[in-house]
Design an enzyme around this catalytic site. Sequence first.
Site, PDB file in Angstrom:
ATOM      1  N   GLU A  25      32.345-103.716   4.108  1.00  0.00           N
ATOM      2  CA  GLU A  25      30.997-103.712   4.689  1.00  0.00           C
ATOM      3  C   GLU A  25      30.268-105.042   4.542  1.00  0.00           C
ATOM      4  OE1 GLU A  25      32.249-101.261   2.845  1.00  0.00           O
ATOM      5  OE2 GLU A  25      31.805 -99.312   3.769  1.00  0.00           O
TER       6      GLU A  25
ATOM      7  N   HIS B  10      15.730-124.646  -8.491  1.00  0.00           N
ATOM      8  CA  HIS B  10      16.882-124.009  -9.108  1.00  0.00           C
ATOM      9  C   HIS B  10      16.818-124.100 -10.631  1.00  0.00           C
ATOM     10  CE1 HIS B  10      21.570-123.596  -9.322  1.00  0.00           C
ATOM     11  NE2 HIS B  10      20.962-122.465  -9.566  1.00  0.00           N
TER      12      HIS B  10
ATOM     13  N   GLU C 116      29.243 -91.819  10.353  1.00  0.00           N
ATOM     14  CA  GLU C 116      28.899 -92.659  11.501  1.00  0.00           C
ATOM     15  C   GLU C 116      29.697 -92.320  12.753  1.00  0.00           C
ATOM     16  OE1 GLU C 116      27.989 -93.604   8.021  1.00  0.00           O
ATOM     17  OE2 GLU C 116      29.894 -94.600   8.374  1.00  0.00           O
TER      18      GLU C 116
ATOM     19  N   GLY D 276      32.654 -95.019   8.697  1.00  0.00           N
ATOM     20  CA  GLY D 276      32.850 -93.919   7.772  1.00  0.00           C
ATOM     21  C   GLY D 276      32.601 -92.612   8.491  1.00  0.00           C
ATOM     22  N   SER D 277      32.774 -91.515   7.794  1.00  0.00           N
ATOM     23  CA  SER D 277      32.703 -90.200   8.432  1.00  0.00           C
ATOM     24  C   SER D 277      31.312 -89.925   9.009  1.00  0.00           C
ATOM     25  CB  SER D 277      33.059 -89.115   7.411  1.00  0.00           C
ATOM     26  OG  SER D 277      32.217 -89.214   6.265  1.00  0.00           O
TER      27      SER D 277
ATOM     28  N   GLY E  52      22.252-118.190  -2.324  1.00  0.00           N
ATOM     29  CA  GLY E  52      23.020-118.594  -3.489  1.00  0.00           C
ATOM     30  C   GLY E  52      24.127-117.627  -3.845  1.00  0.00           C
TER      31      GLY E  52
ATOM     32  N   HIS F 279      28.396 -97.436   6.334  1.00  0.00           N
ATOM     33  CA  HIS F 279      28.523 -96.089   5.795  1.00  0.00           C
ATOM     34  C   HIS F 279      27.316 -95.834   4.884  1.00  0.00           C
ATOM     35  CE1 HIS F 279      30.451 -92.413   5.057  1.00  0.00           C
ATOM     36  NE2 HIS F 279      31.128 -92.714   3.966  1.00  0.00           N
TER      37      HIS F 279
END
Length: 534
Positions: free
Chosen positions: A62, A292, A43, A40-41, A410, A85
């Site tokens: 991402e 679970h 980075e 992104g800008s 999960g 980003h």
Amino acid sequence: MTARALRVDALRVGDGPTVRHAVHQLLADLGMTTIFGNPGSTELPMFRDLPPELSYVLALQESVAVGMADGFAQATGRAALVNLHSSAGVGHAMGNIYTAFRNQTPLVVTAGQQARSILPYEPFLYAERSTEFPRPFVKWAIEPARAQDVPLAIARAHHIAMQAPCGPVFVSIPIDDWEQPCPPITPARVSRSVDVDPALLAEAAGLLHAARRPVVVAGAGVARDGAREALVHLAEQHGTPVWAAPMAARNVFPEDHPLFAGFLAASREAIVDALDGHDLVLVLGAPVFTFHVEGFGPFVPEGADLVQIVDDPAMAARTPLGLAITGDVTRAIAHLAQVVPERPRALPRARIVPAAPDDSRLTDSLLMSRLEALRPKGIAVVEEAPSTRGPLHDYFRVRADEEFHTCASGGLGHGLPAALGVAMGRPDRPVLCLLGDGSAMYAIQGLWTAARHGLDVRFLIVNNGGYVALEHFAGLFGMEAVGSRLPGLDFCALAQGQGVAAARVSDPAALDAAIQDLFQGVGPRLLEVVITGD
């Protein structure tokens, strides 16, 4: 030249070593030379004049970047670097950051931030409370107070990510930090593990020596610590059956070994029932236990002692009974094997092998049975097919020279990109990526990266037309699942549109040939298997 022009020129060109130079050198020194990301800008300045020893692997979303980095780190045993980003990108990635946290995968996650001078004005594409956003699923998070602190922050992040228990860390970096003057740094050498308490380990050894019928429950920590071979030796010394812990995200013991007992269900009552008759439960590299569904009653069979050895103090602290020991799992197992005299015990009953499935219908069971017979040996398997996991456990054996990875959290959307990372980390062997149709759609754009890099991943999509695992679970509540059907998906078209060769099979008579074709040649291929219910 105006003052504004001077500021822009200063941002673009440094007069000497900069934060960017120092970080590039640091990454090379630390061995984090593969960067996974979706840029992104905020980075972009990080990647100006990227040196040849650093490579950038582009993901189309991402969460895919984090999943690839997770698989790569697990395959190599080293921390991986993923660049995101600012807030929106970190938000997209949070599901797989959570999975990396549960997988205990060492990741250094960097994210962009707007320029420091405009942060008070809440600018476009900035991150408010940047270090709070990824918590609690990172071990440590920082936005350095000064530009010159960025290299040290990344070095510290790497050390924390690799220290037991491993996990992701987060560094937010303002866009205007990269071109600030900064001398290079030399990272410290830092210990990564803590030795177990010798008195507690001696107590565990005494319990093992006295036990008439000990049993081992092994979790993903055995694989992460490279302790599988040591565990095989210990189990053979004492004739001790080995169960895979509930929801274990790695292979913990050779599944074709006569001492492998099977897979524990994530239910308190089912665990106690499976371990009944044993007087010592030795839990290695796993919690006590992962559940679970709600359960009641004891955690282990009546009269049984429990000893747990893990590298995570927090995991040990929540153990409800017995003796919980923290430290290096491999060293602890090796010590037990050395100091506890071999005591021959009667071999446990052989694991029940299900009957060969009906071959007149293309079911999960038939698919797993034929995949076991026809897949190449020595492969790595990455799985995210929840409704197929039962037949996978019944018919597919992961052997001593093979690797298995699945998602500890999960969540969905980890398996496909993780398979790409595993393939990059282990380029010497093919990777089988086993996905459900619902799971695959969480990260289907990862196929583009597989094609772009020519990764040797064979994608097998189990197309049962919906979220069948959810439908099974809804039955426990006496209800029908909503939004569980997925008609009309064409995985061959989706794969071919991104450059991956693909085929479909729905006839059981054509299944063997389709599986054999899937493993021909080198490079990414996809097989969509349309199945009927068992």
